[in-house]
Design a protein around this motif. Structure first.
Motif, PDB file in Angstrom:
ATOM      1  N   ASN A 150       0.846  -1.204   0.000  1.00  0.00           N
ATOM      2  CA  ASN A 150       0.000   0.000   0.000  1.00  0.00           C
ATOM      3  C   ASN A 150       0.877   1.248   0.000  1.00  0.00           C
ATOM      4  OD1 ASN A 150      -2.458  -1.545   0.256  1.00  0.00           O
ATOM      5  ND2 ASN A 150      -1.972  -1.795   2.425  1.00  0.00           N
ATOM      6  N   HIS A 180      -0.963   4.670  -0.081  1.00  0.00           N
ATOM      7  CA  HIS A 180      -1.613   4.923   1.211  1.00  0.00           C
ATOM      8  C   HIS A 180      -0.591   5.352   2.262  1.00  0.00           C
ATOM      9  CE1 HIS A 180      -4.270   4.405   4.666  1.00  0.00           C
ATOM     10  NE2 HIS A 180      -3.342   3.644   5.213  1.00  0.00           N
ATOM     11  N   ALA A 214       0.419   8.903   1.588  1.00  0.00           N
ATOM     12  CA  ALA A 214      -0.669   9.807   1.960  1.00  0.00           C
ATOM     13  C   ALA A 214      -0.780   9.946   3.480  1.00  0.00           C
ATOM     14  CB  ALA A 214      -1.986   9.299   1.384  1.00  0.00           C
ATOM     15  N   HIS A 215      -0.403   8.880   4.195  1.00  0.00           N
ATOM     16  CA  HIS A 215      -0.505   8.909   5.651  1.00  0.00           C
ATOM     17  C   HIS A 215       0.534   9.847   6.278  1.00  0.00           C
ATOM     18  CE1 HIS A 215      -1.929   7.325   9.442  1.00  0.00           C
ATOM     19  NE2 HIS A 215      -0.681   7.135   9.843  1.00  0.00           N
ATOM     20  N   GLU A 257      -3.195   0.743  10.619  1.00  0.00           N
ATOM     21  CA  GLU A 257      -2.851   1.934   9.840  1.00  0.00           C
ATOM     22  C   GLU A 257      -2.253   1.606   8.490  1.00  0.00           C
ATOM     23  OE1 GLU A 257      -0.358   4.508  12.040  1.00  0.00           O
ATOM     24  OE2 GLU A 257      -1.886   5.070  13.505  1.00  0.00           O
ATOM     25  N   ASN A 306      -3.152  -0.801   6.478  1.00  0.00           N
ATOM     26  CA  ASN A 306      -4.118  -1.426   5.568  1.00  0.00           C
ATOM     27  C   ASN A 306      -4.935  -0.374   4.828  1.00  0.00           C
ATOM     28  OD1 ASN A 306      -3.382  -4.044   6.348  1.00  0.00           O
ATOM     29  ND2 ASN A 306      -4.672  -3.910   8.171  1.00  0.00           N
TER      30      ASN A 306
END
Length: 224
Positions: free
Chosen positions: A121, A124, A127-128, A222, A224
């Motif tokens: 991911n 993701h 982006a986190h 977090e 996933n």
């Protein structure tokens, strides 16, 4: 006789052998018989605790990814809780007071979560690093802060657990060493205080094992 205050946390303090680490494995002799006899009250209580933890971890992980995933966090909770409790008995080594054990539990978990997240991911995870609603001017600054907070997570997990175990044991040791200099009345008061502190330490043992397991679950959810 203790040479200094921290000698009780030294694995080689007894008989000059590092056999104190065997306290971590004592549960292997105690736990298996529970599965071969008629369920006792303790067994039923432990089953209820496990089912309650399973439901909580399932909510954090998500229903579609919690099949079997909660087992590793329940096992983590169990081994930390057992070692925290076994360290409260006299002359038994507290293995969870050492960063050797706590970091060995936290670091592989965090590393596996990070590798899984960045490999599967990647978007993701990028982006986190920038929380939603961050002004464009602060984006580069927030990336640095989020990166540092991710890197220090295993250290904070390990230090939190070991520091809480050391603090309570040191307080009990300090108060116990003053007993020889007190009067009968003060010794009775000291015993009451020691019992209250021991009860507090039992609560801390449960809370810290739960915190370690629940934070590991949150870190897993977090990625996933």
């Amino acid at each position: 006789m203790m040479m200094n205050l921290f000698s009780s946390f030294d694995p080689t303090s007894n008989f000059y052998l590092s056999l104190n680490w065997l306290s971590t494995l004592i549960g292997l002799m105690i736990i298996p018989p529970m599965f071969w006899v008629i369920p006792s009250r303790i067994n039923i209580l432990w089953t209820k605790i496990i089912m309650t933890l399973h439901k909580e971890f399932k909510i954090l992980l998500g229903n579609y990814k919690s099949q079997g995933s909660t087992l590793i966090f329940i096992s983590l909770f169990s081994i930390i809780l057992f070692n925290n409790f076994i360290g409260l008995f006299p002359y038994i080594f507290t293995s969870t007071s050492h960063m050797t054990l706590t970091l060995s539990l936290a670091l592989p978990l965090w590393l596996s979560f990070m590798l899984y997240g960045w490999i599967n991911n990647t978007i993701h995870m990028f982006a986190h690093l920038v929380p939603q609603g961050t002004p464009p001017v602060l984006m580069s600054f927030m990336v640095c802060i989020e990166s540092i907070s991710n890197i220090i997570r295993p250290g904070t997990l390990a230090i939190r657990l070991s520091a809480n175990m050391i603090a309570g044991h040191l307080l009990l040791t300090l108060l116990g060493n003053t007993g020889s200099m007190l009067s009968i009345l003060m010794i009775n008061l000291l015993i009451i205080v020691q019992i209250l502190l021991l009860t507090l330490e039992m609560a801390v043992s449960m809370i810290q094992s739960y915190v370690f397991a629940i934070l590991s679950t949150l870190y897993s959810s977090e990625v996933n």
